[in-house]
Design a protein around this motif. Structure first.
Motif, short mmCIF file in Angstrom:
data_model
loop_
_atom_site.label_atom_id
_atom_site.label_comp_id
_atom_site.label_asym_id
_atom_site.label_seq_id
_atom_site.Cartn_x
_atom_site.Cartn_y
_atom_site.Cartn_z
N TRP A 152 0.81 -1.22 0.00
CA TRP A 152 0.00 0.00 0.00
C TRP A 152 0.85 1.27 0.00
N SER A 153 1.92 1.27 0.78
CA SER A 153 2.77 2.47 0.85
C SER A 153 3.30 2.83 -0.53
N PHE A 154 3.75 1.81 -1.24
CA PHE A 154 4.30 2.04 -2.58
C PHE A 154 3.21 2.56 -3.53
N ILE A 155 2.06 1.92 -3.48
CA ILE A 155 0.96 2.34 -4.37
C ILE A 155 0.50 3.75 -4.01
N PHE A 156 0.36 4.00 -2.72
CA PHE A 156 -0.10 5.31 -2.27
C PHE A 156 0.85 6.42 -2.75
N LEU A 157 2.14 6.20 -2.50
CA LEU A 157 3.12 7.25 -2.86
C LEU A 157 3.22 7.41 -4.37
N SER A 158 3.17 6.30 -5.10
CA SER A 158 3.26 6.38 -6.57
C SER A 158 2.07 7.14 -7.14
N LEU A 159 0.87 6.78 -6.64
CA LEU A 159 -0.32 7.44 -7.18
C LEU A 159 -0.41 8.90 -6.74
N ARG A 160 0.15 9.18 -5.59
CA ARG A 160 0.15 10.59 -5.15
C ARG A 160 1.03 11.43 -6.09
N VAL A 161 2.17 10.86 -6.46
CA VAL A 161 3.05 11.55 -7.41
C VAL A 161 2.32 11.74 -8.74
N LEU A 162 1.65 10.67 -9.18
CA LEU A 162 0.89 10.75 -10.44
C LEU A 162 -0.20 11.82 -10.34
N ARG A 163 -0.91 11.78 -9.21
CA ARG A 163 -2.03 12.72 -9.04
C ARG A 163 -1.54 14.16 -9.07
N ARG A 164 -0.42 14.41 -8.39
CA ARG A 164 0.10 15.78 -8.34
C ARG A 164 0.66 16.22 -9.70
N ASN A 165 1.37 15.31 -10.34
CA ASN A 165 1.94 15.65 -11.64
C ASN A 165 0.85 15.86 -12.69
N MET A 166 -0.21 15.05 -12.59
CA MET A 166 -1.27 15.14 -13.59
C MET A 166 -2.36 16.15 -13.18
N ASN A 167 -2.13 16.77 -12.03
CA ASN A 167 -3.05 17.82 -11.57
C ASN A 167 -4.50 17.29 -11.43
N VAL A 168 -4.58 16.14 -10.78
CA VAL A 168 -5.90 15.56 -10.53
C VAL A 168 -6.42 16.12 -9.22
N ARG A 169 -7.59 16.75 -9.29
CA ARG A 169 -8.16 17.36 -8.07
C ARG A 169 -9.56 16.83 -7.82
#
Lengths: 169, 284
Positions: A152-169
């Protein structure tokens, strides 16, 4: 007078594509066939990704998405149509209730909560899908829960990076 | 985790959940009882086919890699077997030629029974050579665990290469016939005259202690006499390339060239489990 929005905004559409492709990546990872008895210990990644987006984007309930990707998993795992769709909906519903609390927890606490959800996932899979009755004979099936806690930690951090980079709000 | 806005569950969310669950159950029952959803399944299956293909790629690559390696390994194994066969046949040919010549000369009484076939033959691969340019020593990939012991004779397809100088667990050092420290009792195949060849450290051998009264000429083949108990008799060692007489000496000054390709052979043949070799190590 409050304006009622019937069509999805550009941001919504953008969000949906990002979520959709991240979930497709989850399906891709779940498609990999792991050899050996311990292959069943590898948890499904798609529900973990789904749970992340439910927590991250509180403006959407993702039930339709869960239903659709559940159907894809039914096809992938050759289970009866609707089986995984039902499982994912059952997983999502309590998360929709608790997401505001859970997302404010630390990563470790969040991982433990996810462990509870994955326990529910494994139990539902075990109860609903006939083939997994053999899971009682293979303890590795239940190892998917601690592995998903670690994952979960890996998925959470990876998706958070994706979300921030892709500007998902 | 930050979001721009949050909301609690609405009635619409509850109804969506109920609808999704109901639809799932209907699908499950329908799929169980009828073939109606078969087409939907086929459609979705086609849709995720590229994903499944992508997911199989690493496994396919690994599988193909394994197959290539297996095929290569099988071919290498086959080549090794053929090389061993060539070595064995060459060695048998050498032995039979030697025996025929002995028969031709009616010197069976002097012949020492060949012991080459009494031992187990092992093929070693030369993996290295001595860093000392003055020594004629090579290293092979067979050692103690292969049954190699110090003093064993080593051959290639042409003739005697040398003997095992030292052994470790998995590798051995071979002292080549051309090394200065190497001395081998030989006899001239054509006449049976005995002598000792010694390496000159430069890919040539000197035949010593051959009286000037002996009949010898260029092109004569020298083979192991077997008299020292270290080497089986009848293994070709060298071919005479020059003969000189030295004033005041009762021995010929004979130069010979090893028949074994000491500088270029890759595979060598070792005779193990034969009559126990002399384990004394020759030191320069």
């Amino acid at each position: 007078m409050k304006k009622i929005r019937w069509l999805p905004s550009q941001q919504d559409s953008h969000n949906r594509w990002v979520v959709f492709f991240s979930l497709l990546m989850g399906v891709l990872l779940d498609s990999i066939s792991w050899s050996g008895d311990w292959g069943v210990a590898i948890p499904d990644v798609t529900p973990l990704i789904l749970l992340y987006w439910v927590m991250a984007i509180a403006t959407n309930n993702f039930l339709v998405t869960a239903f659709f990707f559940g159907l894809l998993h039914d096809v992938l795992y050759h289970t009866g149509m609707g089986t995984y769709a039902l499982i994912y909906c059952f997983l999502l519903y309590p998360m929709l209730h608790l997401r505001l609390q859970i997302r404010n927890k630390t990563l470790v606490q969040m991982s433990l909560f996810i462990g509870v959800w994955m326990l529910a996932h494994q139990v539902l899979v075990w109860l609903i899908t006939p083939a997994n009755h053999l899971a009682m004979e293979n303890i590795a099936f239940w190892f998917a829960i601690p592995i998903s806690i670690l994952l979960w930690s890996f998925i959470f951090l990876s998706l958070r990076v994706l979300r921030r980079n892709m500007n998902v709000r | 985790m930050s979001v721009s806005s949050t909301r609690s569950l609405s009635n619409q969310d509850h109804w969506q959940f109920v609808a999704a669950c109901a639809l799932s159950l209907i699908l499950m029952v329908t799929d169980e009882q009828t073939q109606v959803v078969m087409e939907a399944r086929m459609f979705l299956s086609s849709a995720i086919q590229p994903l499944e293909w992508l997911a199989r790629l690493p496994e396919n690559w690994i599988g193909q890699g394994n197959r290539v390696l297996t095929e290569r390994s099988a071919l290498t194994s086959e080549i090794d077997k053929l090389r061993l066969q060539v070595l064995l046949l060459s060695q048998q040919l050498q032995q039979s030629q030697s025996i025929n010549q002995e028969n031709d000369r009616l010197r069976m009484l002097l012949g020492v029974a060949s012991r080459i076939n009494q031992g187990k033959l092992l093929v070693g691969i030369i993996v290295d050579h001595s860093p000392d340019p003055f020594r004629q020593i090579v290293r092979i990939n067979k050692g103690l665990r292969d049954g190699i012991i110090t003093g064993l004779p080593v051959m290639d397809a042409q003739g005697l290469m040398g003997q095992v100088l030292s052994v470790n667990l998995s590798e051995s050092d071979i002292l080549l016939v051309s090394d200065l420290a190497m001395q081998i009792p030989v006899r001239v195949v054509r006449t049976g005259a005995r002598g000792i060849v010694q390496g000159d450290g430069n890919n040539e051998l000197n035949l010593k202690f051959l009286p000037t009264t002996s009949n010898i000429r260029e092109g004569d083949l020298l083979e192991t006499s077997g008299l020292d108990g270290r080497y089986p008799s009848g293994i070709p060692v060298a071919e005479v390339i020059s003969i000189k007489s030295q004033a005041g000496s009762v021995f010929w000054q004979v130069t010979a060239q090893p028949v074994a390709k000491v500088g270029s052979s890759r595979e060598v043949l070792l005779l193990i489990n034969q009559t126990k070799p002399n384990t004394e190590v020759i030191t320069p």
